[in-house]
Scaffold this motif. Structure first.
Motif, PDB file in Angstrom:
ATOM      1  N   ALA A 309      28.540 -46.374  -0.775  1.00 53.39           N
ATOM      2  CA  ALA A 309      28.861 -45.199  -1.719  1.00 53.39           C
ATOM      3  C   ALA A 309      29.720 -43.998  -1.061  1.00 53.39           C
ATOM      4  O   ALA A 309      29.005 -43.499  -0.074  1.00 53.39           O
ATOM      5  N   ALA A 310      30.629 -43.627  -1.825  1.00 56.25           N
ATOM      6  CA  ALA A 310      31.324 -42.425  -1.389  1.00 56.25           C
ATOM      7  C   ALA A 310      30.726 -41.230  -1.743  1.00 56.25           C
ATOM      8  O   ALA A 310      30.970 -40.139  -1.095  1.00 56.25           O
ATOM      9  N   ARG A 311      29.675 -41.186  -2.804  1.00 54.05           N
ATOM     10  CA  ARG A 311      29.030 -40.168  -3.123  1.00 54.05           C
ATOM     11  C   ARG A 311      27.637 -40.616  -3.685  1.00 54.05           C
ATOM     12  O   ARG A 311      27.649 -41.771  -3.989  1.00 54.05           O
ATOM     13  N   ASP A 312      26.943 -39.936  -4.164  1.00 56.36           N
ATOM     14  CA  ASP A 312      25.607 -40.197  -4.894  1.00 56.36           C
ATOM     15  C   ASP A 312      26.100 -40.906  -6.169  1.00 56.36           C
ATOM     16  O   ASP A 312      26.780 -40.169  -6.930  1.00 56.36           O
ATOM     17  N   LEU A 313      25.701 -42.111  -6.453  1.00 52.72           N
ATOM     18  CA  LEU A 313      26.039 -42.576  -7.744  1.00 52.72           C
ATOM     19  C   LEU A 313      24.766 -43.191  -8.484  1.00 52.72           C
ATOM     20  O   LEU A 313      24.103 -43.759  -7.915  1.00 52.72           O
ATOM     21  N   ALA A 314      24.911 -43.121  -9.712  1.00 47.28           N
ATOM     22  CA  ALA A 314      23.989 -43.517 -10.590  1.00 47.28           C
ATOM     23  C   ALA A 314      23.746 -44.802 -11.177  1.00 47.28           C
ATOM     24  O   ALA A 314      25.111 -45.524 -11.013  1.00 47.28           O
ATOM     25  N   ASP A 323      34.667 -44.128  -5.806  1.00 53.90           N
ATOM     26  CA  ASP A 323      33.391 -44.321  -5.591  1.00 53.90           C
ATOM     27  C   ASP A 323      32.848 -44.955  -4.381  1.00 53.90           C
ATOM     28  O   ASP A 323      31.803 -44.708  -4.104  1.00 53.90           O
ATOM     29  N   LEU A 324      33.937 -45.481  -3.932  1.00 48.16           N
ATOM     30  CA  LEU A 324      33.581 -46.264  -2.597  1.00 48.16           C
ATOM     31  C   LEU A 324      34.133 -45.981  -1.332  1.00 48.16           C
ATOM     32  O   LEU A 324      35.208 -45.165  -1.319  1.00 48.16           O
ATOM     33  N   ALA A 325      33.571 -46.207  -0.182  1.00 43.12           N
ATOM     34  CA  ALA A 325      34.022 -45.882   1.087  1.00 43.12           C
ATOM     35  C   ALA A 325      33.882 -47.181   2.028  1.00 43.12           C
ATOM     36  O   ALA A 325      32.857 -48.126   1.617  1.00 43.12           O
ATOM     37  N   VAL A 326      34.427 -47.379   2.945  1.00 41.92           N
ATOM     38  CA  VAL A 326      34.379 -48.239   4.088  1.00 41.92           C
ATOM     39  C   VAL A 326      34.056 -47.956   5.342  1.00 41.92           C
ATOM     40  O   VAL A 326      34.775 -47.122   6.017  1.00 41.92           O
ATOM     41  N   LYS A 327      32.580 -48.297   5.708  1.00 47.26           N
ATOM     42  CA  LYS A 327      32.000 -47.613   6.988  1.00 47.26           C
ATOM     43  C   LYS A 327      31.355 -48.855   7.682  1.00 47.26           C
ATOM     44  O   LYS A 327      30.645 -49.695   7.178  1.00 47.26           O
ATOM     45  N   SER A 328      31.026 -48.463   8.980  1.00 51.86           N
ATOM     46  CA  SER A 328      30.484 -49.386   9.944  1.00 51.86           C
ATOM     47  C   SER A 328      28.749 -48.995   9.801  1.00 51.86           C
ATOM     48  O   SER A 328      28.428 -47.989   9.324  1.00 51.86           O
ATOM     49  N   PRO A 329      27.844 -50.036   9.870  1.00 54.00           N
ATOM     50  CA  PRO A 329      28.061 -51.389  10.513  1.00 54.00           C
ATOM     51  C   PRO A 329      28.359 -52.362   9.283  1.00 54.00           C
ATOM     52  O   PRO A 329      28.547 -51.860   8.341  1.00 54.00           O
ATOM     53  N   GLY A 330      28.530 -53.472   9.853  1.00 53.97           N
ATOM     54  CA  GLY A 330      29.043 -54.739   9.018  1.00 53.97           C
ATOM     55  C   GLY A 330      28.253 -55.630   8.497  1.00 53.97           C
ATOM     56  O   GLY A 330      28.369 -56.773   8.244  1.00 53.97           O
ATOM     57  N   ASP A 331      27.009 -55.055   8.229  1.00 52.67           N
ATOM     58  CA  ASP A 331      25.917 -55.960   7.653  1.00 52.67           C
ATOM     59  C   ASP A 331      25.783 -55.883   6.291  1.00 52.67           C
ATOM     60  O   ASP A 331      24.676 -56.432   5.740  1.00 52.67           O
ATOM     61  N   GLY A 332      26.592 -55.175   5.567  1.00 52.46           N
ATOM     62  CA  GLY A 332      26.442 -55.014   4.111  1.00 52.46           C
ATOM     63  C   GLY A 332      27.345 -55.991   3.397  1.00 52.46           C
ATOM     64  O   GLY A 332      28.284 -57.109   4.214  1.00 52.46           O
ATOM     65  N   ARG A 352      24.866 -41.443  -1.252  1.00 50.50           N
ATOM     66  CA  ARG A 352      26.118 -41.425  -0.700  1.00 50.50           C
ATOM     67  C   ARG A 352      25.789 -42.137   0.719  1.00 50.50           C
ATOM     68  O   ARG A 352      24.708 -41.719   1.368  1.00 50.50           O
ATOM     69  N   ASP A 353      26.848 -42.775   1.374  1.00 49.48           N
ATOM     70  CA  ASP A 353      26.711 -43.840   2.480  1.00 49.48           C
ATOM     71  C   ASP A 353      25.703 -44.977   2.361  1.00 49.48           C
ATOM     72  O   ASP A 353      25.699 -45.807   3.293  1.00 49.48           O
TER      73      ASP A 353
END
Length: 381
Positions: A309-314, A323-332, A352-353
């Motif tokens: 999540a790029a921010r808090d999402l309901a 609404d989305l971001a791409v971050k490590s780790p890669g287990d999602g 968020r995150d």
């Protein structure tokens, strides 16, 4: 020795696998036979020859190869009497020079016994008929025909008549000349290994022409190897990656010794390094299909990224790109599912995150493992 998948040099007739008397196998799917070519680099000294055999074994060579000549059978009277001076001379005439570098049949027998006791094959190139008789009398398991004798029809027929496996170097030869030599040797059997070779000492890398190995494989359907005279090791290692079943390199205790072959020879530590590099290449060629190894899979979890999540999402949010971001780790969820996630709706609150997981989506998505996220009854109505 463990077999590994064969590396085809080129499409063509299937090359046979040659089994020597010792049980060693040469050909497709077999470990490369690494040959330390002692030649005459022993300088005619038996103590040096013994030491060279031991050093070749220590370096990991599979075989040692010598050269045998009978001066009276090899040279004309005029050729033997020709003056032979210069820094590389071991005699006042060329005949004296050649005689000074020779070892007797009895000493060859001793060297053969020593090599075999150290786990190596022993063979040699015979440069004339009497020398061939010496080698046959020693019950060698393999014979070498040097590049100089590719066109020597009587010698080729003598070699073929012995019925032993043969290694044929193809330096200084046209394909038509190799055609004739192969036909003569294969008249009795097909246990023939062809070595691509440039007979310059040393050979410039630009003249080596490794792709010719492919032509030899296509043309003759025989095992193909490489006899290298370069100063370094790169072409010899590359030859194995191209599928060479045998690599032969000249060997010396000291490259600065007098004699024409030393400059194109490998010293003991160099030979040991070459053997290690060849075995590394063979291991690297053992798998032939693209796959993700277990260690790579573990690394992917650490280095690759997941959708978060790029921010808090309901819950109920219809996901937009922002609404989305791409971050490590890669287990999602993998970002390769971006198009399946954008426009989908959340079934839960996501901070968020927070990693996006399949069960958090209202519509199923195909994950990388082939599973689908369920059409969850726990999500938004």
């Amino acid at each position: 020795m463990n077999a590994f998948p064969a590396t085809p040099l080129a499409a063509g007739p299937a090359a046979p696998v040659i089994t020597l008397a010792s049980g060693r196998r040469i050909g497709p799917g077999c470990p490369c036979l690494v040959v330390a070519e002692v030649g005459n680099n022993h300088q005619g000294d038996m103590d040096t020859a013994r030491r060279m055999v031991r050093e070749a074994a220590r370096a990991g060579a599979d075989a040692v190869k010598f050269q045998k000549r009978d001066t009276s059978a090899l040279l004309t009277t005029e050729g033997a009497r020709a003056a032979y001076g210069g820094p590389n001379s071991f005699g006042a005439t060329y005949g004296e020079h050649r005689d000074a570098l020779e070892l007797s049949a009895a000493r060859f027998a001793e060297l053969k016994q020593l090599a075999e006791s150290l786990g190596m094959a022993f063979f040699a190139s015979a440069w004339d008929a009497p020398s061939l008789d010496v080698l046959a009398g020693l019950n060698v398991e393999l014979l070498k025909v040097c590049s100089a004798d590719v066109v020597n029809v009587p010698m080729l027929r003598r070699v073929a008549a012995l019925g032993l496996p043969v290694v044929l170097s193809t330096g200084m030869s046209t394909l038509e000349q190799v055609d004739r030599a192969v036909a003569e040797l294969c008249a009795r059997h097909r246990e023939v290994v062809l070595l691509h070779c440039n007979s310059s000492y040393p050979c410039d890398e630009a003249d080596i022409a490794l792709p010719v190995m492919d032509e030899l494989a296509r043309r003759y359907g025989l095992p193909v190897g490489y006899s290298g005279h370069e100063r370094g090791m790169g072409p010899s290692v590359a030859a194995v990656a191209r599928g060479a079943c045998l690599v032969e390199r000249h060997f010396t205790l000291d490259r600065t010794q007098r004699g024409t072959d030393h400059r194109a020879s490998l010293e003991p530590d160099d030979l040991a390094l070459l053997v290690r590099m060849i075995r590394e290449v063979e291991r690297a060629m053992g798998v032939t299909e693209k796959r993700v190894t277990p260690t790579e899979a573990a690394m992917a979890v650490k280095l690759r990224k997941s959708l978060v999540a790029a921010r808090d999402l309901a819950a109920g949010t219809v996901l937009a790109p922002d609404d989305l971001a791409v971050k490590s780790p890669g287990d999602g969820l993998s970002p390769e599912l971006w198009d399946a996630v954008v426009g989908n709706s959340l079934t839960v609150d996501l901070p968020r995150d927070g990693q996006l997981l399949p069960a958090m989506l209202a519509m199923p998505v195909q994950t990388g493992d082939g599973a689908e996220a369920p059409d969850s009854g726990t999500g938004a109505a």
